[in-house]
Structures are given as C-alpha cells and as structure tokens.
Scaffold this active site. Structure first.
Site, PDB file in Angstrom:
ATOM      1  N   SER A 246       1.489   4.862  -0.740  1.00 42.85           N
ATOM      2  CA  SER A 246       1.118   3.518  -1.183  1.00 42.85           C
ATOM      3  C   SER A 246       0.203   3.551  -2.399  1.00 42.85           C
ATOM      4  O   SER A 246      -0.052   2.518  -3.009  1.00 42.85           O
ATOM      5  CB  SER A 246       0.399   2.776  -0.050  1.00 42.85           C
ATOM      6  OG  SER A 246      -0.782   3.463   0.330  1.00 42.85           O
TER       7      SER A 246
ATOM      8  N   HIS B 295       8.432   2.622  -0.705  1.00 41.61           N
ATOM      9  CA  HIS B 295       7.202   2.177  -0.063  1.00 41.61           C
ATOM     10  C   HIS B 295       7.504   1.056   0.921  1.00 41.61           C
ATOM     11  O   HIS B 295       7.829  -0.073   0.534  1.00 41.61           O
ATOM     12  CB  HIS B 295       6.187   1.703  -1.113  1.00 41.61           C
ATOM     13  CG  HIS B 295       4.891   1.269  -0.504  1.00 41.61           C
ATOM     14  ND1 HIS B 295       4.157   0.211  -0.993  1.00 41.61           N
ATOM     15  CD2 HIS B 295       4.198   1.728   0.572  1.00 41.61           C
ATOM     16  CE1 HIS B 295       3.075   0.039  -0.251  1.00 41.61           C
ATOM     17  NE2 HIS B 295       3.089   0.957   0.712  1.00 41.61           N
TER      18      HIS B 295
ATOM     19  N   GLU C 186       9.376  -1.448  -1.653  1.00 43.40           N
ATOM     20  CA  GLU C 186       9.210  -1.194  -3.086  1.00 43.40           C
ATOM     21  C   GLU C 186       9.937   0.110  -3.413  1.00 43.40           C
ATOM     22  O   GLU C 186       9.638   1.154  -2.837  1.00 43.40           O
ATOM     23  CB  GLU C 186       7.731  -1.081  -3.440  1.00 43.40           C
ATOM     24  CG  GLU C 186       6.986  -2.405  -3.307  1.00 43.40           C
ATOM     25  CD  GLU C 186       5.507  -2.293  -3.645  1.00 43.40           C
ATOM     26  OE1 GLU C 186       4.979  -3.231  -4.270  1.00 43.40           O
ATOM     27  OE2 GLU C 186       4.878  -1.276  -3.270  1.00 43.40           O
TER      28      GLU C 186
ATOM     29  N   ASN D 236       0.272  -3.573  -3.795  1.00 41.56           N
ATOM     30  CA  ASN D 236      -1.104  -3.075  -3.703  1.00 41.56           C
ATOM     31  C   ASN D 236      -1.846  -3.191  -5.025  1.00 41.56           C
ATOM     32  O   ASN D 236      -3.078  -3.325  -5.041  1.00 41.56           O
ATOM     33  CB  ASN D 236      -1.123  -1.629  -3.209  1.00 41.56           C
ATOM     34  CG  ASN D 236      -0.915  -1.550  -1.707  1.00 41.56           C
ATOM     35  OD1 ASN D 236      -1.127  -2.515  -0.993  1.00 41.56           O
ATOM     36  ND2 ASN D 236      -0.495  -0.396  -1.228  1.00 41.56           N
TER      37      ASN D 236
END
Length: 308
Positions: free
Chosen positions: A143, A164, A176, A214
């Site tokens: 991540s 991800h 992702e 993120n």
C-alpha cells in the site's frame, strides 16, 4: 527451450505476453492474503495460499470458511445443504503450502501480501524469480512501497506490477492496478483483466507514493491530526464534522484507529524520507507519541480513542 529461457532472462522485455490468470499463488496468509484467496477461489480460480507454518495456514483457511459461512447465512438461509455445497465448492479451490518455492513452479500469478518491509519483499521475489515459470506474472499488494523498488530484485521487470486490494477484501470492490515504467502493456492488461474476473472494479495507477487512494487519504488524516495539534478542533468535533459535513462514513481519527496508528506512521515516515520537505508528508508529534506508547488503535484497545 533452455535457449529460449536464457534469452528471456537476459532480455526480459521481449518475453512478456498476455496471460489469462487461472492459478494464483498468494504469499502471506494474514487477513489480507486470506481475503484475496477467498475472492479468487469464489470466482473459480485455483489458489495456493502460502505462509511460513501449517498452523498459520490452518488459521487462514478457518478464517476463509468462517467468512463464507457468514455469506451462506444470508444467501442460503432456507437451504442449508445448498449453503454447505457452496462453501465446499469454494474451499476445494484453495490449496495451502509452507514451501513458497514449490508453490510457484506452475502458477500464472505470484501475489505477495506480506509485511510492509522493502528488503523482505525484495528477498522473497528474488528467490521466487529464479524458480517461477517465464510466463508467471509477479505482483505486490503493497500500500505504500514503490513497486519499482520491489521489482528491482527480479529479472522480470516487464512482468511485474502492483495489485492493491482493500480490507476487508470480500467486501471492498476496488483494486488499484499499478504499472511501473517497465511493466509491459500485456502484463498490465492481464492484471487488469484478472481484477475484473474477481468481480472487482480496477483503476489504473502510476507507481507514485500511495497510488490514488492512500495518496489522498493519508495526507487528509495527517492534516486532521495537525489541525487538532494546533488547537483548531477537538478530535470528536473533527470526526463529527467530516461525517455530517462531507458524508464520510468515519471521521479521520476513527479511521486512523481502524487502520492502525503504527501503520499510518510507517507510511508517512516512508513518504517523508522519500520526499523530504513536502509539507503533506510532515510527521506528527502526537502520532509519534501514541505509537511509542503502544497505542495503535482498535487492535490494541486504545489509540486516539479508547475501546473496550
């Protein structure tokens, strides 16, 4: 064949091709790895789940079965026999192994979901790169770490990308899909199509810190801490404001406690080291203090809030 293999190892960019992923080997039987295994097995993929001990793997499979039973309780409330068949049909797609090298010898995808430590990930992929078939794609579920840095330990830069997932994997619809400057289009397409085959919604990401989610979420949470540190709002008021004003399901402090303060600190520390001077990645004295005290959030019973 031996000559072709040697050519591939020397000129890896010439060997990428579209791979239809049918068999996936997942390294790491924790919550994330087990969740990915459940989703892959539920969509008809053959899965080999790998961890360091049989005890961990038994716990992983038990967790998958428990998750499936919760599904069955809703989906097959009046048909217990059909529900049991549903569970067994999925579980038969999951094999386990404590020998990672043996588990990658006939697989289409090696997906890593282990500790967020660059060297450990590099060492893992370096070892598996020497054994996995030439067509096998590699992917990391990291991540926060650069996919390029993880891939640099292998000779298959063109067949390496990022996938991800989000926790809890069976519930969260997003994946992702990350391509590096060396990831071939064929590899990226294979990973993207695999994500769709899992019933997820993939988005295309560049190999930048935090990818999309993120990269936006962590600075937002950090700014909430700094806002509180400056005395511009209590954590309770900030959480209420973001839930009622922005429509977020959790406030930033609630989310920090859910994610884990140690995890959030690890991410921001890494980004700060990679991008010194970037105000978005400034560290927080309050976050550092809580982590030093072992207050990581819900998993330890206390973070920004206390939990029973």
């Amino acid at each position: 064949m031996a000559f072709f293999t040697q050519i591939c190892r020397s000129f890896s960019t010439s060997c990428a091709r579209n791979v239809v992923i049918k068999h996936v080997t997942i390294i790491g039987g924790g919550q994330m790895g087990a969740g990915i295994a459940q989703v892959a097995a539920s969509t008809g993929h053959m899965v080999t789940l790998v961890d360091t001990s049989e005890d961990i793997l038994k716990k992983s499979v038990k967790g998958i079965e428990g998750s499936l039973r919760r599904v069955v309780k809703k989906k097959f409330a009046d048909k217990p026999e059909a529900g049991e068949e549903f569970i067994q049909n999925i579980l038969k797609n999951v094999a386990t192994s404590s020998d990672a090298k043996a588990a990658v010898q006939s697989t289409d995808l090696v997906l890593e979901a282990i500790v967020e430590n660059l060297k450990i990930k590099q060492d893992l992929f370096s070892a598996l790169d020497k054994i996995a078939p030439e067509h096998t794609l590699f992917a990391s579920n990291t991540s926060s770490l650069p996919i390029t840095d993880i891939a640099s330990s292998t000779t298959r830069l063109d067949r390496f990308g990022g996938l991800h997932f989000f926790n809890p994997v069976p519930m969260m619809k997003l994946i992702e899909v990350i391509g590096t400057s060396s990831t071939s289009q064929e590899t990226f397409d294979s990973l993207f199509n695999f994500s769709k085959a899992l019933g997820k919604t993939p988005v295309s990401c560049k190999d930048t810190p935090g990818f999309i989610v993120n990269r936006l979420l962590v600075p937002y949470m950090m700014e909430a801490i700094r806002l509180h540190e400056r005395g511009h709002g209590s954590k309770e008021d900030i959480d209420i404001a973001m839930k009622l004003g922005a429509g977020y399901p959790m406030g930033p402090f609630e989310l920090l406690d859910y994610v884990g303060l140690d995890t959030s600190k690890f991410i921001i520390d890494g980004w700060s080291a990679m991008n010194p001077g970037n105000p978005l990645f400034e560290q927080s004295e309050l976050l550092n203090k809580l982590v030093a005290e072992g207050k990581f959030g819900k998993k330890t019973g206390e973070g920004f809030y206390k939990y029973k």
